[in-house]
Design a protein around this motif. Structure first.
Motif, PDB file in Angstrom:
ATOM      1  N   LEU A   1       0.837  -1.188   0.000  1.00 45.69           N
ATOM      2  CA  LEU A   1       0.000   0.000   0.000  1.00 45.69           C
ATOM      3  C   LEU A   1       0.878   1.247   0.000  1.00 45.69           C
ATOM      4  O   LEU A   1       1.785   1.387   0.821  1.00 45.69           O
ATOM      5  N   VAL A   2       0.585   2.148  -0.918  1.00 48.09           N
ATOM      6  CA  VAL A   2       1.363   3.376  -1.062  1.00 48.09           C
ATOM      7  C   VAL A   2       0.415   4.565  -0.909  1.00 48.09           C
ATOM      8  O   VAL A   2      -0.613   4.651  -1.587  1.00 48.09           O
ATOM      9  N   ASP A   3       0.759   5.480  -0.018  1.00 47.85           N
ATOM     10  CA  ASP A   3      -0.012   6.713   0.167  1.00 47.85           C
ATOM     11  C   ASP A   3       0.401   7.707  -0.917  1.00 47.85           C
ATOM     12  O   ASP A   3       1.457   8.342  -0.853  1.00 47.85           O
TER      13      ASP A   3
ATOM     14  N   HIS B   1      -0.909  10.566  -1.729  1.00 49.80           N
ATOM     15  CA  HIS B   1      -0.898  11.953  -1.263  1.00 49.80           C
ATOM     16  C   HIS B   1       0.477  12.304  -0.693  1.00 49.80           C
ATOM     17  O   HIS B   1       1.080  13.328  -1.047  1.00 49.80           O
ATOM     18  N   HIS B   2       0.975  11.460   0.171  1.00 53.05           N
ATOM     19  CA  HIS B   2       2.289  11.700   0.770  1.00 53.05           C
ATOM     20  C   HIS B   2       3.391  11.605  -0.284  1.00 53.05           C
ATOM     21  O   HIS B   2       4.339  12.424  -0.283  1.00 53.05           O
TER      22      HIS B   2
ATOM     23  N   THR C   1      -4.772   5.968  -1.370  1.00 56.30           N
ATOM     24  CA  THR C   1      -3.718   4.952  -1.444  1.00 56.30           C
ATOM     25  C   THR C   1      -3.982   4.002  -2.598  1.00 56.30           C
ATOM     26  O   THR C   1      -5.129   3.790  -3.002  1.00 56.30           O
TER      27      THR C   1
ATOM     28  N   GLU D   1      -2.343   0.129  -4.286  1.00 57.72           N
ATOM     29  CA  GLU D   1      -1.481  -1.016  -4.045  1.00 57.72           C
ATOM     30  C   GLU D   1      -0.473  -1.095  -5.181  1.00 57.72           C
ATOM     31  O   GLU D   1      -0.834  -1.271  -6.335  1.00 57.72           O
TER      32      GLU D   1
ATOM     33  N   ARG E   1      -6.936   1.372  -7.642  1.00 58.79           N
ATOM     34  CA  ARG E   1      -6.823   1.419  -6.194  1.00 58.79           C
ATOM     35  C   ARG E   1      -6.399   0.077  -5.633  1.00 58.79           C
ATOM     36  O   ARG E   1      -5.689  -0.021  -4.639  1.00 58.79           O
TER      37      ARG E   1
END
Length: 439
Positions: free
Chosen positions: A297-299, A301-302, A327, A329, A437
């Protein structure tokens, strides 16, 4: 292919035998229906109506001989009109005239009017004794008409209805069988197409679960084998590129040391060429490795904010609008490389721009817009392919190496999406990346 249940026996039969069985069943059912209807009908045609019986019915009431047509007798003040399919029958009027008494004061007005559905053609009128079709006969008595009508046999009508229902039932059964067979064939093919469509670059492909015909199972196995060969080929290419990059590192380092002995202008030019070669090698490795990575899982936004903060340039400012908590995947390094390539393109060619991150139809949409010169219209269909550059010059310092968008597109497709691009109406270019997603 997954194991199938006993109830899927028919779905696992070969397509040839399913279609052949359907044809055999249709032919046998049609032949059986035709034979049955032939032996149970049609009923015998009604017996001809004797003209003397018509006259007797007009005088004393309807008479219906065995297997004859039913007749009705009514009274009317108006002359009779024919039934559907009947025409005036002068030959029948001539045959009835001697059998029916003329009313008092008949004068020259007709007192017998007859219609029939029978088409007599040339005939000897003196020999007429019966009628084979329906009839409508009017016999005038004073001011009132006695009207006699014969009707089609009810047994014949019933047989026609029975025949139509039997044919309809057989046809409906055959269509139901055809629907079942076509569905049993089409569903596994559709599931296989969906599985192939949802396949991700660099990830093992697997066929759909459920029963399938031998042909579909063979096709799924062939696709899985092809996918395995392709992934093995990609691994070999990546290994080869990694080896080339490693081997080129040593001579490039030697060249960098030797360049130190050159004059300042020559040393700067040599170091620039060496840097370009190292960048090209690194980009080629990134393109190859973008299809081989782990998932987590990758955020986004960050990640977008982190890339922009690390790449900030006062001369090429960037505006960002990113939905928090969005997020996906995927592989963090590959996604970071994707965003970095978009940022580098905007800063290098357009002096900055805007980046937005939103959710659309359960997909993460990353869109980059700028107010630069835009993409050459004649290259829009080719941009995103390796070594195709939107900058018209061949200068790698301004046009890059043509791998940025190719890497971004490969990473996006691996993450269940894709990359599209174009020019803004008010000037500038846009690039939109879609990421699933969940993959």
């Amino acid at each position: 292919m997954a194991a199938t249940s006993p109830g899927s026996w028919w779905s696992r039969r070969p397509i040839f035998w399913q279609v052949f069985t359907l044809v055999i069943v249709a032919v046998l059912l049609t032949a059986a229906a035709m034979l049955t209807l032939t032996f149970v009908g049609p009923p015998s045609r009604p017996a001809p109506t004797v003209i003397a019986d018509i006259a007797a019915s007009l005088r004393a009431g309807p008479v219906r001989p065995n297997n004859g047509r039913p007749m009705t007798l009514t009274r009317s003040v108006a002359p009779p009109s024919p039934q559907t399919g009947e025409v005036r029958a002068p030959w029948l009027e001539a045959a009835l005239t001697p059998l029916l008494a003329a009313p008092e004061g008949a004068g020259t007005e007709p007192w017998v009017i007859a219609y029939s559905s029978e088409q007599p053609g040339p005939r000897r009128r003196s020999a007429e004794r019966e009628v084979r079709g329906t009839v409508t006969v009017g016999w005038r008595q004073g001011r009132v008409w006695q009207v006699l009508r014969s009707h089609p046999s009810p047994t014949e009508t019933q047989w026609v209805i029975t025949f139509a229902l039997a044919v309809g039932a057989v046809l409906a059964f055959i269509l139901a069988c055809a629907w079942f067979v076509v569905r049993a064939i089409a569903q596994p093919l559709s599931a296989l197409a969906d599985a192939a469509e949802s396949a991700r670059i660099g990830q093992p492909w697997s066929g759909p679960d459920g029963p399938a015909t031998p042909e579909v199972a063979k096709l799924a196995a062939a696709l899985a084998s092809f996918d395995a060969r392709q992934r093995d080929h990609v691994r070999q290419q990546t290994t080869m590129l990694a080896g080339i990059a490693h081997d080129l590192g040593t001579p490039l380092t030697r060249l960098a040391f030797r360049a130190e002995t050159l004059s300042d202008p020559q040393r700067e030019a040599a170091n620039s060429d060496i840097a370009l070669m190292r960048g090209l090698i690194g980009s080629s490795l990134a393109l190859a490795r973008s299809s081989m990575a782990r998932s987590e899982l990758v955020d986004m936004h960050h990640l977008v904010h982190a890339v922009i903060a690390a790449s900030w340039q006062e001369s090429a400012p960037l505006q960002v609008t990113a939905s928090p908590g969005l997020t996906v995947e995927g592989e963090p390094v590959a996604l970071q490389c994707l965003v970095q390539n978009l940022v580098d393109n905007m800063q290098r060619h357009a002096g900055g721009g805007r980046i937005s991150l939103i959710e659309r139809d359960a997909m993460a949409v990353l869109r980059a817009e700028d107010h630069g010169p835009g993409f050459p219209p004649d290259l829009l269909s080719q941009l995103g392919s390796p070594f195709v550059r939107g900058e018209p010059s061949r200068n790698a310092m301004t046009g890059g190496n043509g791998l940025g968008l190719a890497i971004a597109r490969t990473i996006a497709e691996r993450h269940g999406g894709g990359l599209t691009l174009g020019n803004l109406d008010q000037g500038g270019a846009w690039v939109e990346v879609i990421l699933a997603r969940q993959t």
